[in-house]
Structure formats: structure tokens, C-alpha cells
Design a protein around this motif. Structure first.
Motif, PDB file in Angstrom:
ATOM      1  N   THR A   1       0.879  -1.156   0.107  1.00  0.00           N
ATOM      2  CA  THR A   1       0.052  -0.154   0.000  1.00  0.00           C
ATOM      3  C   THR A   1       0.861   1.270  -0.060  1.00  0.00           C
ATOM      4  O   THR A   1       2.035   1.223   0.388  1.00  0.00           O
ATOM      5  CB  THR A   1      -1.108   0.191   1.399  1.00  0.00           C
ATOM      6  N   ILE A   2       0.248   2.397  -0.409  1.00  0.00           N
ATOM      7  CA  ILE A   2       0.996   3.798  -0.409  1.00  0.00           C
ATOM      8  C   ILE A   2       1.105   4.272   0.988  1.00  0.00           C
ATOM      9  O   ILE A   2       0.026   4.257   1.710  1.00  0.00           O
ATOM     10  CB  ILE A   2       0.355   4.699  -1.060  1.00  0.00           C
ATOM     11  N   PRO A   3       2.345   4.284   1.684  1.00  0.00           N
ATOM     12  CA  PRO A   3       2.378   4.931   3.131  1.00  0.00           C
ATOM     13  C   PRO A   3       1.498   6.172   3.201  1.00  0.00           C
ATOM     14  O   PRO A   3       1.582   6.971   2.104  1.00  0.00           O
ATOM     15  CB  PRO A   3       3.981   5.131   3.285  1.00  0.00           C
ATOM     16  N   THR A   4       1.146   6.607   4.206  1.00  0.00           N
ATOM     17  CA  THR A   4       0.349   7.910   4.476  1.00  0.00           C
ATOM     18  C   THR A   4       1.338   8.898   4.599  1.00  0.00           C
ATOM     19  O   THR A   4       1.213  10.212   4.555  1.00  0.00           O
ATOM     20  CB  THR A   4      -0.517   7.803   5.802  1.00  0.00           C
ATOM     21  N   GLN A   5       2.462   8.555   4.751  1.00  0.00           N
ATOM     22  CA  GLN A   5       3.718   9.455   4.860  1.00  0.00           C
ATOM     23  C   GLN A   5       4.102   9.892   3.611  1.00  0.00           C
ATOM     24  O   GLN A   5       4.701  11.172   3.610  1.00  0.00           O
ATOM     25  CB  GLN A   5       5.101   8.804   5.448  1.00  0.00           C
ATOM     26  N   PHE A   6       3.397   9.609   2.638  1.00  0.00           N
ATOM     27  CA  PHE A   6       3.657  10.302   1.192  1.00  0.00           C
ATOM     28  C   PHE A   6       2.983  11.695   1.151  1.00  0.00           C
ATOM     29  O   PHE A   6       3.678  12.561   0.603  1.00  0.00           O
ATOM     30  CB  PHE A   6       3.150   9.557  -0.029  1.00  0.00           C
ATOM     31  N   GLY A   7       2.366  11.977   2.137  1.00  0.00           N
ATOM     32  CA  GLY A   7       1.569  13.082   2.196  1.00  0.00           C
ATOM     33  C   GLY A   7       2.675  14.383   2.606  1.00  0.00           C
ATOM     34  O   GLY A   7       2.352  15.468   2.526  1.00  0.00           O
ATOM     35  N   HIS A   8       3.566  13.865   3.354  1.00  0.00           N
ATOM     36  CA  HIS A   8       4.525  14.690   4.059  1.00  0.00           C
ATOM     37  C   HIS A   8       5.548  15.213   3.021  1.00  0.00           C
ATOM     38  O   HIS A   8       6.409  16.081   3.226  1.00  0.00           O
ATOM     39  CB  HIS A   8       5.373  14.135   5.121  1.00  0.00           C
ATOM     40  N   LEU A   9       5.689  14.433   1.797  1.00  0.00           N
ATOM     41  CA  LEU A   9       6.521  15.100   0.596  1.00  0.00           C
ATOM     42  C   LEU A   9       6.053  16.270   0.053  1.00  0.00           C
ATOM     43  O   LEU A   9       5.757  15.907  -1.325  1.00  0.00           O
ATOM     44  CB  LEU A   9       6.774  13.575  -0.190  1.00  0.00           C
TER      45      LEU A   9
ATOM     46  N   ILE B   1       0.621  -2.080  -6.637  1.00  0.00           N
ATOM     47  CA  ILE B   1       0.148  -1.223  -5.509  1.00  0.00           C
ATOM     48  C   ILE B   1      -1.369  -1.623  -5.391  1.00  0.00           C
ATOM     49  O   ILE B   1      -2.137  -1.354  -6.210  1.00  0.00           O
ATOM     50  CB  ILE B   1       0.542   0.275  -5.498  1.00  0.00           C
ATOM     51  N   THR B   2      -1.667  -1.778  -4.177  1.00  0.00           N
ATOM     52  CA  THR B   2      -2.952  -2.250  -3.655  1.00  0.00           C
ATOM     53  C   THR B   2      -3.511  -1.277  -2.406  1.00  0.00           C
ATOM     54  O   THR B   2      -2.850  -0.633  -2.122  1.00  0.00           O
ATOM     55  CB  THR B   2      -3.091  -3.854  -3.200  1.00  0.00           C
ATOM     56  N   GLY B   3      -5.019  -1.475  -2.117  1.00  0.00           N
ATOM     57  CA  GLY B   3      -5.435  -0.931  -1.009  1.00  0.00           C
ATOM     58  C   GLY B   3      -5.978   0.441  -1.288  1.00  0.00           C
ATOM     59  O   GLY B   3      -6.260   0.823  -2.619  1.00  0.00           O
ATOM     60  N   SER B   4      -6.435   1.447  -0.449  1.00  0.00           N
ATOM     61  CA  SER B   4      -6.837   2.528  -0.644  1.00  0.00           C
ATOM     62  C   SER B   4      -5.771   3.572  -1.034  1.00  0.00           C
ATOM     63  O   SER B   4      -4.769   3.681  -0.358  1.00  0.00           O
ATOM     64  CB  SER B   4      -7.765   3.036   0.371  1.00  0.00           C
ATOM     65  N   VAL B   5      -5.771   4.671  -1.814  1.00  0.00           N
ATOM     66  CA  VAL B   5      -4.967   5.987  -1.985  1.00  0.00           C
ATOM     67  C   VAL B   5      -5.259   6.831  -0.583  1.00  0.00           C
ATOM     68  O   VAL B   5      -6.370   7.069  -0.443  1.00  0.00           O
ATOM     69  CB  VAL B   5      -5.274   6.581  -3.004  1.00  0.00           C
ATOM     70  N   PRO B   6      -4.224   6.765   0.125  1.00  0.00           N
ATOM     71  CA  PRO B   6      -4.281   7.876   1.311  1.00  0.00           C
ATOM     72  C   PRO B   6      -4.805   9.331   1.079  1.00  0.00           C
ATOM     73  O   PRO B   6      -4.193   9.735   0.127  1.00  0.00           O
ATOM     74  CB  PRO B   6      -2.821   7.602   2.143  1.00  0.00           C
ATOM     75  N   THR B   7      -5.729   9.719   1.920  1.00  0.00           N
ATOM     76  CA  THR B   7      -6.323  10.876   1.669  1.00  0.00           C
ATOM     77  C   THR B   7      -5.050  11.904   1.910  1.00  0.00           C
ATOM     78  O   THR B   7      -5.217  13.149   1.296  1.00  0.00           O
ATOM     79  CB  THR B   7      -7.341  11.373   2.716  1.00  0.00           C
ATOM     80  N   GLN B   8      -3.910  11.748   2.614  1.00  0.00           N
ATOM     81  CA  GLN B   8      -2.664  12.580   2.817  1.00  0.00           C
ATOM     82  C   GLN B   8      -2.194  12.944   1.440  1.00  0.00           C
ATOM     83  O   GLN B   8      -1.363  13.989   1.651  1.00  0.00           O
ATOM     84  CB  GLN B   8      -1.848  11.955   3.850  1.00  0.00           C
TER      85      GLN B   8
END
Length: 179
Positions: A49-57, A70-77
Motif C-alpha cells: 500500500t501507499i504509506p500515509t507518510q507520502f503526504g509529508h513529501l 500497489i493495492t489498498g486505498s490511496v491515502p487522503t494525505q
């Protein structure tokens, strides 16, 4: 957490070396980058999955994690990445050709208002549900904006009519309202 295959180093990112061909797991740091503006990890065999930490980039202006597993949901972050301008690869960029298993495109993607080139960025990723009207806020897109080959339902939001500088394919699965 994404599982990364390992063979040769492809990137040194905040002290974390990413390799290809031998499985290991890496977690992205939560600190905001000061210089990194581009990630091109497309077609590298990533899974998970895409880590929520990507939102910090938030300094990123280009990102391609397309054509992986890549699977799961795309983080809102990801909506916090407001400096994003391009999907980095016109044919497989941003989130394209992954398997999000019918999850919805987060409305927060509409906060990336500097996007000028999405291309195939949301193409063929098994997104489902309705297309968020907030994507109409991506008014600076001046090329193709591919939403096709997904599992969307409902009607095309009228807000997408604000995307006057780009072409949106009319083959949008179960969506109605195409003219």
C-alpha cells in the motif's frame, strides 16, 4: 508499507537506500523533504500500500508510482502534496495501472491544483465508485486527463467541465453523462 524487490540501488532517499529484486520492506520517513522534488518509481515491481507518510513529501512536483502492484486505498494525505505539477511519465505516471480494488479516488487529489499534466495518472487502476467532483479543481491541466479503464459508476461530475485545457476520454466505463 511497500515491499520492494532488491537487486541494485535505485535511489538514496533520506538515508534509506531502495533496491530492486530481493524483497525487503521500507517505511518512508515522516519528516518533510527540503530538496527532493521528483520521484520516479514507476514500473519497478513495488507492491503493498501507499504509506500515509507520502503526504509529508510536500516539496514534490513530480511523482510516478504507476505500473506497479500497489493495492489498498490511496491515502487522503496525498492531497497535502500541493506542489505537484506533473505525473512524471505520460504513459504510466502518478497512480496509473495499479490495483486499488474498487476504492474511490480521494477527493483530496483535487487539492493538487498546480497539476498541469496528469496524462495517464489515474488510468486503469481499478478505482471504483463515483468520480470526485473536486477533480474539477485541477483546472491547470493542459493535456490528457485519463480516468478510463477503471470501475467508476454514477454520473460524470459537471465540475469536470472546468477542465477546458485538456481532453477527457469518453470511454469511462459505467459512467453516464458523456457528450
Amino acid at each position: 508499507m511497500m515491499t520492494l524487490p532488491r537487486r541494485r540501488p535505485v535511489l538514496l532517499f533520506f538515508g534509506v537506500a531502495c533496491y530492486l529484486q530481493q524483497a525487503w520492506a521500507a517505511t518512508l520517513p515522516t519528516s518533510e523533504p527540503t530538496a527532493k522534488t521528483s520521484i520516479d518509481w514507476g514500473e519497478m515491481g513495488y507492491s503493498g500500500t501507499i504509506p500515509t507518510q507520502f503526504g509529508h513529501l510536500t516539496a514534490l512536483t513530480e511523482m510516478n508510482i504507476g505500473s506497479n502492484q500497489i493495492t489498498g486505498s490511496v491515502p487522503t494525505q496525498l492531497g497535502q502534496m500541493t506542489a505537484m505539477k506533473t505525473a512524471n511519465n505520460a504513459n504510466s505516471g502518478f497512480l496509473a495501472t495499479n490495483d486499488f480494488g474498487g476504492s474511490k479516488i480521494p477527493t483530496e487529489i483535487g487539492m493538487m491544483t498546480l497539476f498541469t499534466s496528469m496524462g495517464y495518472g489515474l488510468y486503469a487502476s481499478k478505482f471504483g465508485g463515483t468520480v470526485p467532483s473536486q477533480l474539477g479543481s485541477l483546472s491547470m491541466i493542459n493535456k490528457d486527463f485519463r480516468l478510463n479503464n477503471n470501475e467508476h459508476t454514477g454520473t460524470i461530475p459537471t465540475q469536470l467541465g472546468q477542465l477546458t485545457g485538456c481532453t477527457i476520454p469518453t470511454q469511462l466505463g459505467q459512467l453516464t453523462g458523456c457528450t
